[in-house]
Enzyme design. Sequence first.
Site, PDB file in Angstrom:
ATOM      1  N   ASN A 129       0.874  -1.171   0.000  1.00  0.00           N
ATOM      2  CA  ASN A 129       0.000   0.000   0.000  1.00  0.00           C
ATOM      3  C   ASN A 129       0.914   1.224   0.000  1.00  0.00           C
ATOM      4  OD1 ASN A 129      -1.841   2.027   0.403  1.00  0.00           O
ATOM      5  ND2 ASN A 129      -2.303   1.477   2.533  1.00  0.00           N
TER       6      ASN A 129
ATOM      7  N   GLY B 133       2.258   2.218  10.663  1.00  0.00           N
ATOM      8  CA  GLY B 133       3.212   3.313  10.511  1.00  0.00           C
ATOM      9  C   GLY B 133       3.874   3.732  11.814  1.00  0.00           C
TER      10      GLY B 133
ATOM     11  N   LYS C 197       0.132   4.219  -0.411  1.00  0.00           N
ATOM     12  CA  LYS C 197      -0.546   5.419   0.108  1.00  0.00           C
ATOM     13  C   LYS C 197      -0.289   6.608  -0.838  1.00  0.00           C
ATOM     14  CE  LYS C 197       0.096   3.528   4.672  1.00  0.00           C
ATOM     15  NZ  LYS C 197      -0.053   3.721   6.102  1.00  0.00           N
TER      16      LYS C 197
ATOM     17  N   SER D 234       3.259  -2.191  10.442  1.00  0.00           N
ATOM     18  CA  SER D 234       4.711  -2.240  10.680  1.00  0.00           C
ATOM     19  C   SER D 234       5.314  -3.614  10.381  1.00  0.00           C
ATOM     20  CB  SER D 234       5.031  -1.796  12.113  1.00  0.00           C
ATOM     21  OG  SER D 234       4.620  -0.457  12.308  1.00  0.00           O
TER      22      SER D 234
ATOM     23  N   HIS E 289      -9.406   1.088   4.558  1.00  0.00           N
ATOM     24  CA  HIS E 289      -8.162   1.324   5.300  1.00  0.00           C
ATOM     25  C   HIS E 289      -8.466   2.299   6.439  1.00  0.00           C
ATOM     26  CE1 HIS E 289      -4.126   2.620   6.288  1.00  0.00           C
ATOM     27  NE2 HIS E 289      -3.700   1.514   5.686  1.00  0.00           N
TER      28      HIS E 289
ATOM     29  N   GLU F  50      -6.974   4.769   7.522  1.00  0.00           N
ATOM     30  CA  GLU F  50      -6.778   6.190   7.192  1.00  0.00           C
ATOM     31  C   GLU F  50      -7.996   6.751   6.474  1.00  0.00           C
ATOM     32  OE1 GLU F  50      -3.014   5.620   5.245  1.00  0.00           O
ATOM     33  OE2 GLU F  50      -2.126   5.086   7.175  1.00  0.00           O
TER      34      GLU F  50
ATOM     35  N   GLU G 249      -5.662  -4.994  10.425  1.00  0.00           N
ATOM     36  CA  GLU G 249      -4.645  -3.974  10.653  1.00  0.00           C
ATOM     37  C   GLU G 249      -4.949  -3.244  11.962  1.00  0.00           C
ATOM     38  OE1 GLU G 249      -2.577  -2.817   6.805  1.00  0.00           O
ATOM     39  OE2 GLU G 249      -4.299  -1.495   6.981  1.00  0.00           O
TER      40      GLU G 249
HETATM   41  C1  PEP Z   1      -0.823   0.123   6.002  1.00  0.00           C
HETATM   42  O1  PEP Z   1      -0.921   1.321   5.801  1.00  0.00           O
HETATM   43  O2  PEP Z   1      -1.686  -0.625   5.548  1.00  0.00           O
HETATM   44  C2  PEP Z   1       0.299  -0.353   6.788  1.00  0.00           C
HETATM   45  C3  PEP Z   1       0.254  -1.571   7.251  1.00  0.00           C
HETATM   46  O3  PEP Z   1       1.340   0.532   6.994  1.00  0.00           O
HETATM   47  P1  PEP Z   1       2.775   0.191   7.660  1.00  0.00           P
HETATM   48  O4  PEP Z   1       3.237  -1.118   7.094  1.00  0.00           O
HETATM   49  O5  PEP Z   1       3.641   1.325   7.279  1.00  0.00           O
HETATM   50  O6  PEP Z   1       2.546   0.094   9.142  1.00  0.00           O
END
Ligand code: PEP
Length: 251
Positions: free
Chosen positions: A9, A174, A11, A214, A96, A98, A168
């Site tokens: 992803n 992040g 973003k 992460s 997601h 976000e 998630e």
């Molecule tokens: C994500 O945005 O779906 C995500 C898992 O981000 P990160 O791997 O940076 O934590």
Amino acid sequence: MRQNIVAGNWKMNMTLQEGVELATEVNNIVASKGANCGVVLGVPATHITEVVKAVDTAKVSVAAQNCADKVSGAYTGEISASMVKSTGAGHVILGHSERREYYGETNAILKEKTDLTLANGLTPIFCIGEVLEEREANKQNEVVKTQIEEALFHLSAEDFGKIVLAYEPVWAIGTGKVATPEQAQEIHAYIRSVVADKYGAEVADNCSILYGGSCKPGNAKELFANPDVDGGLIGGASLKAEDFHGIISAF
Ligand code: PEP
């Protein structure tokens, strides 16, 4: 059959040129070294067409990061599922955290987006997960169950079978704070049990449930080793071909 998948992803990162370069690198690595899992690149909408051209979509599927909850018409700035489909993309990331947090996406809106995604022959990668306060109050199971029930449980078993889930935990996205393999396994098994209660053991067993938050080359192997963790949705570590490949090769 349940498929292991590693999905990136990106973003809102990468210019078109940078994105095509990264996708080409990922594609070349997958072509030369192979992948024991499905590989998906979730790219900005402006990049989808060119990224589709840059990869072998039989090996590297391209995903939109969102689509509209309406079919077509006077919705300035929106991109419909049929438009996404017409680019050659194969997947759409939906729900997601976000988008839920910053753009007010509710389970009711996500239900519409899911239906349109499926109606256009695209595979939703449907994100669920709790925020930190909910985890601290031990409400994570309740939260993910409601997200799934309200957005997805109107689907027939056949259509639910086309969904990829991505658990998630918002506190891990992040932040560098990854769920432990035990935490991931525990809630993935719970999610699968929720699916089994509604659609039966076979549908649940065939459902790919990805972990996101992460996930890096250094922790992917122990996360993916769990029986109910079928891969990852990767943010930061999908922005470098070498890191992303490090995660793909955890399978
Ligand atoms: C994500 O945005 O779906 C995500 C898992 O981000 P990160 O791997 O940076 O934590």
